[in-house]
Design an enzyme around this catalytic site. Structure first.
Site, PDB file in Angstrom:
ATOM      1  N   HIS A   1      52.258  47.795  33.960  1.00  0.00           N
ATOM      2  CA  HIS A   1      52.080  49.194  33.567  1.00  0.00           C
ATOM      3  C   HIS A   1      51.946  50.055  34.815  1.00  0.00           C
ATOM      4  O   HIS A   1      51.667  49.549  35.898  1.00  0.00           O
ATOM      5  CB  HIS A   1      50.827  49.343  32.712  1.00  0.00           C
ATOM      6  CG  HIS A   1      49.632  48.602  33.266  1.00  0.00           C
ATOM      7  ND1 HIS A   1      49.284  47.334  32.850  1.00  0.00           N
ATOM      8  CD2 HIS A   1      48.739  48.922  34.230  1.00  0.00           C
ATOM      9  CE1 HIS A   1      48.218  46.915  33.525  1.00  0.00           C
ATOM     10  NE2 HIS A   1      47.871  47.862  34.372  1.00  0.00           N
TER      11      HIS A   1
ATOM     12  N   ASP B   1      49.681  40.976  38.403  1.00  0.00           N
ATOM     13  CA  ASP B   1      48.652  41.396  37.459  1.00  0.00           C
ATOM     14  C   ASP B   1      49.148  41.311  36.017  1.00  0.00           C
ATOM     15  O   ASP B   1      50.261  41.735  35.698  1.00  0.00           O
ATOM     16  CB  ASP B   1      48.269  42.855  37.780  1.00  0.00           C
ATOM     17  CG  ASP B   1      47.135  43.356  36.916  1.00  0.00           C
ATOM     18  OD1 ASP B   1      46.044  42.773  36.998  1.00  0.00           O
ATOM     19  OD2 ASP B   1      47.350  44.319  36.154  1.00  0.00           O
TER      20      ASP B   1
ATOM     21  N   GLU C   1      48.045  36.053  37.507  1.00  0.00           N
ATOM     22  CA  GLU C   1      46.786  36.426  36.858  1.00  0.00           C
ATOM     23  C   GLU C   1      47.033  36.362  35.356  1.00  0.00           C
ATOM     24  O   GLU C   1      47.473  37.323  34.742  1.00  0.00           O
ATOM     25  CB  GLU C   1      46.332  37.833  37.266  1.00  0.00           C
ATOM     26  CG  GLU C   1      44.913  38.134  36.836  1.00  0.00           C
ATOM     27  CD  GLU C   1      44.754  39.176  35.722  1.00  0.00           C
ATOM     28  OE1 GLU C   1      43.649  39.307  35.191  1.00  0.00           O
ATOM     29  OE2 GLU C   1      45.734  39.860  35.375  1.00  0.00           O
TER      30      GLU C   1
ATOM     31  N   HIS D   1      36.396  40.269  40.070  1.00  0.00           N
ATOM     32  CA  HIS D   1      35.957  41.644  39.838  1.00  0.00           C
ATOM     33  C   HIS D   1      35.899  41.929  38.337  1.00  0.00           C
ATOM     34  O   HIS D   1      35.394  42.952  37.915  1.00  0.00           O
ATOM     35  CB  HIS D   1      36.934  42.610  40.503  1.00  0.00           C
ATOM     36  CG  HIS D   1      38.275  42.596  39.839  1.00  0.00           C
ATOM     37  ND1 HIS D   1      39.145  41.518  39.966  1.00  0.00           N
ATOM     38  CD2 HIS D   1      38.878  43.473  39.001  1.00  0.00           C
ATOM     39  CE1 HIS D   1      40.221  41.757  39.239  1.00  0.00           C
ATOM     40  NE2 HIS D   1      40.089  42.929  38.652  1.00  0.00           N
ATOM     41  N   ASP D   2      36.496  41.027  37.542  1.00  0.00           N
ATOM     42  CA  ASP D   2      36.572  41.226  36.096  1.00  0.00           C
ATOM     43  C   ASP D   2      35.430  40.511  35.382  1.00  0.00           C
ATOM     44  O   ASP D   2      34.590  39.866  35.987  1.00  0.00           O
ATOM     45  CB  ASP D   2      37.909  40.689  35.571  1.00  0.00           C
ATOM     46  CG  ASP D   2      39.036  41.698  35.755  1.00  0.00           C
ATOM     47  OD1 ASP D   2      38.752  42.913  35.762  1.00  0.00           O
ATOM     48  OD2 ASP D   2      40.185  41.265  35.882  1.00  0.00           O
TER      49      ASP D   2
HETATM   50  C1  GLC Z   1      43.910  42.716  35.262  1.00  0.00           C
HETATM   51  C2  GLC Z   1      42.860  43.198  36.228  1.00  0.00           C
HETATM   52  C3  GLC Z   1      41.891  44.077  35.504  1.00  0.00           C
HETATM   53  C4  GLC Z   1      42.647  45.237  34.907  1.00  0.00           C
HETATM   54  C5  GLC Z   1      43.834  44.772  34.070  1.00  0.00           C
HETATM   55  C6  GLC Z   1      44.770  45.898  33.783  1.00  0.00           C
HETATM   56  O1  GLC Z   1      43.384  41.952  34.257  1.00  0.00           O
HETATM   57  O2  GLC Z   1      42.223  42.118  36.835  1.00  0.00           O
HETATM   58  O3  GLC Z   1      40.867  44.519  36.336  1.00  0.00           O
HETATM   59  O4  GLC Z   1      41.790  45.994  34.115  1.00  0.00           O
HETATM   60  O5  GLC Z   1      44.609  43.795  34.738  1.00  0.00           O
HETATM   61  O6  GLC Z   1      45.519  46.249  34.914  1.00  0.00           O
END
Ligand code: GLC
Length: 644
Positions: free
Chosen positions: A185, A284, A326, A390-391
């Site tokens: 996105h 991502d 990820e 960070h999540d």
């Molecule tokens: C991934 C990132 C997260 C973010 C999401 C949307 O999961 O780690 O922090 O909110 O993507 O970009």
């Protein structure tokens, strides 16, 4: 150049003729890689876009972009490509150590980050992931995961030239720069997004926009809600009444990869970043990039084809770059993204979540099962093992695995959420709930390692659990990734609630600013920070000096206590080639009571074992004491039984 294929399909013929016409302009190095990779890329394009003329055009443009990008690639990066090609398994070594931080929170700016390189070297970092640093909307921008321009750095952090400088300085220090490639996105403020809603020719199909609710309703029958606190479902309404796909926040609009022009555009952004000196792209949200009606719109086959296609483009134009996946999804899906031709490295969300699961339950069974069953990887790939990111922590274990151990997945997730947000009686954790969905009962947990492990609550086992969790990430196989600041036991940051752009997103609780005071006392073992730092840096050093920790091979080791996790690491090809017969036996106790591992359990090994953490040797005939939350790394040799 050699013919690309004997296939006489008109599209193949077109490709061959076209490629032959182009190849004259390529330098020898590019031409060689083009010959190898173009046929693969072409095949992938045909599988994704079929015989569409615009697919073919986009492919031609992508190759032109790649050729140009190679031409523009700075000489030091080309030399680095060659250097990496000599050691293609560089990222599988036991010397690898990752760190992750926010530029603003850790250092203030890109320029100021240079001052921390000395410390990174002291820690032994070889990989540094800087959290999203691109231009993004004011206020809430999902921590930078809403990108308004992939070619501009957030002006508060610095400039693209400074990013390239930093990349060079890090490379000089032996540290690979990692940045996110947020390609599912863009932010709603991205130029493409603005043009798409305005209906500008060429951009109408960059995103998924619908006149009314018919299709959104149909899709939502099978998609899941990712950020229900922000908006229900997968779509948000535009001011003009239309609906646009937005999986995450309402200001993050999903790109439409069914349009080949989107692939071309994003390939351009990717190549641009590669030439700034980025060595790893963290891909991502890979699971979400392709949508099909009637499916969950996650991990569809085309998502893999797209990743493979991006990968082929890179192999031509920036050959040493790696992709890190990820995918925080079911373990069956996570593994599908990992291969030399797709994502060479990947977060290991299962091990991360089950480490916390084991600490909460004091039972290592589920983690033991996962390590034995789900840890193996294809050659030429590696896990990135982290204690937290960070999540939030999502409990992504497989219900069917849990069921085999008599655990009900749904109820267990409930328990884990309650435990880690501190609602469960006797919990040692102080975490925050993230995206609690009353409709589905789903929730995730946010918190720093120290706060989740019990240090914030002053639980007696807190420090040991921090060390134990990291020791596992360092020893199961793959690259450990440290959330910088956790090595000095940083605690939750509750001030996010007062910061308007962050208040609604509890993940900010685990993204504190650099804990300067804790760093200052990191050599003082009278402090929590000092003790945790001393123990972790000792483990890091031992790991670096232990070749058995290279690679990914892991063999289970069964110890009858449920609180004990056991496995052996035979080491990578290097160790075996040296005629080594040693292994490292890892024993970890997630329980609150010490365990005596008896001599019979250890009788398959020669009696003397080298204690890598504690020093000295151990006589295994005496068995072994494993303290509460304790870990041992023992260099053992298999017992040679002499025939009678
Ligand atoms: C991934 C990132 C997260 C973010 C999401 C949307 O999961 O780690 O922090 O909110 O993507 O970009």
């Amino acid at each position: 150049m050699t013919a690309l294929s004997a296939d006489h399909h008109p599209d193949q013929q077109f490709a061959r003729q076209w490629a032959e016409a182009r190849s004259g302009a390529f330098d020898a190095a590019f031409a060689r890689r083009f010959e190898e990779h173009f046929p693969v890329l072409h095949g992938l394009f045909r599988r994704i876009y079929g015989e569409r003329a615009d697919g073919r055009e986009a492919l031609a443009e992508v190759v032109d972009l790649a050729a140009q990008s190679w031409q523009d690639r700075p000489a030091p990066l080309k030399r680095h490509d060659e250097h990496r090609a000599e050691r293609p398994d560089w990222f599988e070594s036991a010397q690898m150590l990752g760190g992750v931080c926010y530029v603003d929170r850790y250092a203030g700016s890109l320029a100021a980050l240079h001052e921390h390189i000395g410390y990174f070297q002291e820690l032994g970092l070889t990989y540094l992931h800087l959290m999203p640093l691109f231009r993004s909307p004011e206020g809430n921008n999902d921590g930078g995961y809403a990108v308004s321009s992939y070619r501009e750095v957030d002006p508060q952090l610095g400039t693209m030239a400074e990013l390239a400088d930093l990349a060079a300085a890090l490379r000089e220090a032996g540290i690979s720069l990692v940045v996110d490639f947020i390609f599912n996105h863009t932010s709603s403020e991205h130029e493409w997004a603005q043009k798409a809603v305005a209906g500008e020719p060429g951009y109408e199909d960059f995103y998924l926009i619908f006149e009314d609710r018919t299709l959104p309703d149909a899709y939502e029958r099978t998609t899941r809600e990712i950020f229900p606190d922000d908006h229900p479902g997968s779509f948000v309404q535009l001011p003009d009444g239309r609906w646009i796909w937005s999986t995450f926040y309402h200001f993050q609009w999903d790109l439409n990869y069914a349009n080949p022009a989107v692939f071309r555009a994003m390939a351009g952004e990717m190549l641009f970043l590669a030439n700034q000196g980025v060595e790893v792209l963290r891909m991502d949200a890979v699971a979400f990039i392709w949508k099909r009606l009637g499916t969950a719109c996650e991990s569809l086959p085309e998502a893999h084809l797209l990743l493979q296609a991006f990968n082929e483009v890179l192999r031509m134009a920036a050959p040493s770059l790696l992709f890190k996946s990820e995918a925080i999804v079911h373990p069956d899906e996570v593994i599908q993204y990992i291969s030399p031709g797709e994502c060479q490295i990947s977060y290991n969300p299962l091990q991360m979540a089950l480490t916390w699961e084991a600490l909460a339950t004091r039972d290592a069974s589920l983690l033991q099962q996962a390590l034995e069953r789900r840890h193996a990887l294809p050659a030429g790939t590696a896990w990135v093992n982290y204690v937290r990111s960070h999540d939030d922590i999502g409990w992504t274990f497989a219900d069917e695995d849990a069921a085999e151990l008599g655990i009900d997945g749904f109820a267990h997730r409930r328990f884990l959420n309650d435990f880690y947000v501190g609602r469960h009686p006797g919990s040692f954790a102080r975490g925050a709930a993230f995206q609690e969905n009353p409709r589905t009962g789903d929730a995730r947990v946010a918190g720093t390692t120290a706060s989740l492990a019990g240090i914030e609550k002053a639980d007696a086992g807190g420090e040991d659990r921090v060390v134990l969790a990291h020791a596992l990430a360092m020893s199961t196989g793959g690259m450990p990734l440290l959330y910088l600041g956790d090595e000095v036991a940083q605690l939750n940051d509750y001030y996010y609630r007062n910061r308007p752009g962050e208040a609604g997103d509890s993940r900010w609780v685990n993204r504190p600013h650099r804990p300067a005071e804790s760093y200052q006392v990191r050599r003082d073992e009278r402090t929590v920070a000092g003790r945790v730092f001393t123990r972790l840096t000792h483990l890091l050093q031992v790991r670096r000096e232990t070749p058995e920790f290279a690679g990914n091979e892991l063999i289970g080791f069964h110890e009858p206590h449920r609180s004990v996790l056991g496995f052996q690491r035979p080491g990578g090809a290097g160790v075996q080639a040296r005629g080594g017969v040693t292994r490292v036996l890892v024993l970890a106790n997630v329980g609150d009571d010490p365990v005596h591992v008896d001599a019979v359990t250890l009788s398959g090994f020669e009696v003397l074992a080298e204690d890598l953490i504690g020093g000295g040797t151990r006589d295994l005939r005496e068995g072994l004491e494993l303290p509460a939350h304790g870990i041992r790394w023992l260099r053992v040799s298999e017992r040679v039984t002499t025939p009678a």
